[in-house]
Design a protein around this motif. Structure first.
Motif, short mmCIF file in Angstrom:
data_model
loop_
_atom_site.label_atom_id
_atom_site.label_comp_id
_atom_site.label_asym_id
_atom_site.label_seq_id
_atom_site.Cartn_x
_atom_site.Cartn_y
_atom_site.Cartn_z
N UNK A 280 0.83 -1.20 0.00
CA UNK A 280 0.00 0.00 0.00
C UNK A 280 0.87 1.26 0.00
N UNK A 281 1.95 1.19 -0.76
CA UNK A 281 2.77 2.40 -0.91
C UNK A 281 2.87 2.75 -2.39
N UNK A 282 3.33 3.93 -2.65
CA UNK A 282 3.42 4.46 -4.02
C UNK A 282 2.06 4.47 -4.71
N UNK A 283 1.03 4.85 -3.99
CA UNK A 283 -0.31 4.96 -4.55
C UNK A 283 -0.45 6.38 -5.13
N UNK A 284 -0.76 6.50 -6.42
CA UNK A 284 -0.89 7.85 -6.99
C UNK A 284 -2.09 8.58 -6.41
N UNK A 285 -1.87 9.87 -6.11
CA UNK A 285 -2.95 10.68 -5.54
C UNK A 285 -2.99 12.04 -6.23
N UNK A 286 -4.14 12.66 -6.14
CA UNK A 286 -4.34 14.07 -6.50
C UNK A 286 -5.13 14.69 -5.37
N UNK A 287 -4.65 15.79 -4.87
CA UNK A 287 -5.36 16.48 -3.80
C UNK A 287 -5.69 17.89 -4.30
N UNK A 288 -6.95 18.27 -4.14
CA UNK A 288 -7.42 19.60 -4.54
C UNK A 288 -8.03 20.25 -3.31
N UNK B 12 -9.31 33.83 -1.13
CA UNK B 12 -9.30 32.38 -1.20
C UNK B 12 -8.19 31.92 -2.13
N UNK B 13 -7.40 30.95 -1.66
CA UNK B 13 -6.28 30.42 -2.44
C UNK B 13 -6.54 28.95 -2.71
N UNK B 14 -6.61 28.58 -3.97
CA UNK B 14 -6.83 27.19 -4.36
C UNK B 14 -5.48 26.52 -4.61
N UNK B 15 -5.44 25.20 -4.42
CA UNK B 15 -4.20 24.46 -4.66
C UNK B 15 -4.51 23.07 -5.18
N UNK B 16 -3.51 22.49 -5.87
CA UNK B 16 -3.57 21.13 -6.38
C UNK B 16 -2.20 20.53 -6.16
N UNK B 17 -2.15 19.28 -5.73
CA UNK B 17 -0.88 18.57 -5.59
C UNK B 17 -1.08 17.14 -6.09
N UNK B 18 -0.07 16.64 -6.77
CA UNK B 18 -0.09 15.26 -7.27
C UNK B 18 1.16 14.55 -6.82
#
Length: 162
Positions: free
Chosen positions: A130-138, A148-154
């Protein structure tokens, strides 16, 4: 004899004033948004106590501010996708400030529905790790109408004990 005059000279002046005001307002908004985007990375994911079929996680975000002014916020919202599928969402009423050219670690509790957990478990059934699982967080740091400040991380992450 009487010469013809424009029918509504006051209306034309009012329209000109409104157009000038809108021009300055739009220019002011553009000046406010001239700052660099925040750098946001997932710094960790820790389990929290859930209820029933719900899974709760504490998502830790490292937020770096590369700007000359502090970023004040009053609330955080985020969504987390794993393997290209919606996994969790959460909000926090946390309030604070990220200093100019500084950083902070923010913690946001997120909820994972039973359906999302089952769908992810079935999708990962063929892998033992359960490691190296691709994610996207918004998400967003709420700072009022113009703040308001929006962000995205992958990236990829490891889930603790799941």
């Amino acid at each position: 004899m009487h010469t013809a005059r424009p029918a509504f000279p006051a209306l034309r002046r009012s329209a000109l004033v409104v157009l000038l005001f809108l021009s300055f307002a739009i220019g002011g908004c553009a000046a406010l948004s001239a700052r660099s985007p925040l750098n946001v990375q997932v710094a960790g994911v820790d389990p929290l106590e859930g209820q029933g079929l719900e899974v709760r996680l504490a998502v830790k975000l490292r937020v770096q501010n590369p700007n000359e002014t502090a970023v004040d916020y009053d609330g955080i919202a985020l969504e987390l996708d794993l393997n290209g599928k919606r996994f969790a969402s959460g909000v926090s009423s946390e309030r604070g400030s990220i200093p100019r050219f500084g950083e902070a670690v923010l913690t946001v509790p997120v909820s994972v529905s039973a359906l999302s957990a089952i769908r992810q478990a079935l999708g990962m059934a063929d892998t033992a790790r359960l490691d190296d699982i691709p994610y996207v967080i918004r998400g967003k740091l709420s700072g009022g109408v113009f703040g308001t400040t929006r962000f995205v991380d992958e990236g990829s992450l490891s889930l603790p004990g799941y």
